[in-house]
Design a protein around this motif. Structure first.
Motif, PDB file in Angstrom:
ATOM      1  N   GLY A   1       1.471   8.638  10.971  1.00 43.74           N
ATOM      2  CA  GLY A   1       0.922   7.833  12.061  1.00 43.74           C
ATOM      3  C   GLY A   1       1.693   6.549  12.283  1.00 43.74           C
ATOM      4  N   VAL A   2       2.090   5.887  11.182  1.00 42.04           N
ATOM      5  CA  VAL A   2       2.879   4.656  11.285  1.00 42.04           C
ATOM      6  C   VAL A   2       4.216   4.930  11.968  1.00 42.04           C
ATOM      7  N   LEU A   3       4.883   6.011  11.553  1.00 41.09           N
ATOM      8  CA  LEU A   3       6.192   6.349  12.123  1.00 41.09           C
ATOM      9  C   LEU A   3       6.076   6.707  13.602  1.00 41.09           C
ATOM     10  N   LYS A   4       4.983   7.358  13.978  1.00 36.29           N
ATOM     11  CA  LYS A   4       4.759   7.670  15.395  1.00 36.29           C
ATOM     12  C   LYS A   4       4.520   6.394  16.190  1.00 36.29           C
ATOM     13  N   ALA A   5       3.697   5.500  15.639  1.00 32.18           N
ATOM     14  CA  ALA A   5       3.383   4.252  16.334  1.00 32.18           C
ATOM     15  C   ALA A   5       4.626   3.398  16.546  1.00 32.18           C
ATOM     16  N   GLU A   6       5.584   3.485  15.610  1.00 32.14           N
ATOM     17  CA  GLU A   6       6.828   2.722  15.723  1.00 32.14           C
ATOM     18  C   GLU A   6       7.844   3.403  16.628  1.00 32.14           C
ATOM     19  N   GLY A   7       7.510   4.582  17.142  1.00 31.60           N
ATOM     20  CA  GLY A   7       8.423   5.287  18.036  1.00 31.60           C
ATOM     21  C   GLY A   7       9.562   5.983  17.329  1.00 31.60           C
ATOM     22  N   LEU A   8       9.417   6.195  16.014  1.00 25.24           N
ATOM     23  CA  LEU A   8      10.496   6.819  15.240  1.00 25.24           C
ATOM     24  C   LEU A   8      10.366   8.336  15.165  1.00 25.24           C
TER      25      LEU A   8
ATOM     26  N   PRO B   1       0.847  -1.205   0.000  1.00 24.48           N
ATOM     27  CA  PRO B   1       0.000   0.000   0.000  1.00 24.48           C
ATOM     28  C   PRO B   1       0.876   1.245   0.000  1.00 24.48           C
ATOM     29  N   PRO B   2       0.456   2.309  -0.673  1.00 23.17           N
ATOM     30  CA  PRO B   2       1.291   3.508  -0.790  1.00 23.17           C
ATOM     31  C   PRO B   2       1.805   4.040   0.543  1.00 23.17           C
ATOM     32  N   TYR B   3       0.953   4.058   1.585  1.00 29.81           N
ATOM     33  CA  TYR B   3       1.408   4.631   2.854  1.00 29.81           C
ATOM     34  C   TYR B   3       2.533   3.815   3.465  1.00 29.81           C
ATOM     35  N   LEU B   4       2.537   2.488   3.254  1.00 26.39           N
ATOM     36  CA  LEU B   4       3.609   1.643   3.779  1.00 26.39           C
ATOM     37  C   LEU B   4       4.905   1.862   3.007  1.00 26.39           C
ATOM     38  N   GLN B   5       4.790   2.058   1.677  1.00 30.01           N
ATOM     39  CA  GLN B   5       5.984   2.333   0.883  1.00 30.01           C
ATOM     40  C   GLN B   5       6.667   3.620   1.341  1.00 30.01           C
ATOM     41  N   VAL B   6       5.867   4.658   1.553  1.00 23.14           N
ATOM     42  CA  VAL B   6       6.433   5.939   1.971  1.00 23.14           C
ATOM     43  C   VAL B   6       7.004   5.833   3.378  1.00 23.14           C
ATOM     44  N   ALA B   7       6.286   5.164   4.272  1.00 21.95           N
ATOM     45  CA  ALA B   7       6.777   4.989   5.645  1.00 21.95           C
ATOM     46  C   ALA B   7       8.085   4.209   5.655  1.00 21.95           C
TER      47      ALA B   7
END
Length: 246
Positions: free
Chosen positions: A56-63, A10-16
């Motif tokens: 949101g993904v990067l925040k959830a991963e603590g990055l 999915p595009p958001y995962l590629q960018v993350a």
């Protein structure tokens, strides 16, 4: 050339994944501001909603963390590199970011304890290589790890018995000198408390929470190249990407 979304993940995962790689490599250092949601949307030609999911993904991963008046700020100190990261980055020529370093404390040939012999697939008491390192982030100990190799590598890869750091990284050095390249791996993790040895190496109180790991690096034939054990300080995320196929 502007980056483009490919139609696999999915595009958001590629960018993350792209931004995560920049953080892990040190291209985006701790404290650096990442692109805003609007900038991500424009740069990658994705919707604002999709760009919001990226952050949101990067925040959830603590990055990254939100900081009023600044936006999303890299919190690289909360990220713990996995054994997979170390192997892959070594083969790509990237070992540590600018604010990271490692000291090799032990490099020796020793009789294999039973648990280590089992992990390497050799008889107990067989000579094996023990190589221990302490990793630092901003000159503060962040993890201590021990790699174990079959003793036969002492002949083909003699620098494994030296306490000098290998510029290309251990996995790439072994691949170049012994002709055995990593093809697969397995990691195990568990929450634990710091032992006396952990406390001394990481400069943390005895009994502090830690993340303990062990990993196997395998060649294409399934033989073990390296078995490793490590312990990391608390409050750092370990991130793993994987695919699930039907």
């Amino acid at each position: 050339m502007s980056p483009r979304v490919q139609r696999t993940d999915p595009p958001y995962l590629q960018v993350a994944k792209h931004i995560r790689a920049e953080i892990e490599s040190g291209a985006l250092p701790d404290g650096e501001k990442i692109d805003s949601v609007r900038t991500i949307s424009a740069k990658w030609k994705i919707s604002l909603a999709t760009a919001t999911k990226v952050v949101g993904v990067l925040k959830a991963e603590g990055l990254v963390r939100s900081e009023p008046g600044r936006g999303s700020i890299v919190t690289r100190d909360q990220a713990a590199a996995s054994a997979r990261d170390r192997v892959v980055h070594s083969l790509q020529g990237r070992i540590y970011a600018d604010h990271e370093r490692a000291e090799i404390r032990v490099a020796e040939l020793v009789p294999a304890p039973e648990a280590i012999a089992d992990a390497l697939g050799v008889p107990a008491g067989t000579d094996v290589i023990r190589r221990q390192r302490v990793a630092f982030r901003d000159d503060v100990p962040s993890s201590v790890s021990t790699s174990w190799f079959k003793g036969e590598l002492a002949a083909t890869s003699p620098l494994l018995l030296e306490t000098e750091r290998l510029p290309q990284g251990t996995p790439k050095y072994v691949a170049e000198t012994a002709g055995v390249a990593p093809a697969a791996g397995k990691d195990q993790l568990r929450a634990d408390i710091a032992s006396e040895e952990d406390s001394a190496a990481l400069n943390i109180p005895l009994g502090s929470p830690v993340l303990r790991k062990q990993n196997w690096v395998l060649d294409a034939e399934g033989d073990v190249i390296e078995f490793g054990r490590s312990v990391s300080v608390a409050r750092r995320w370990a991130t793993y990407d994987y695919e699930i196929s039907r």
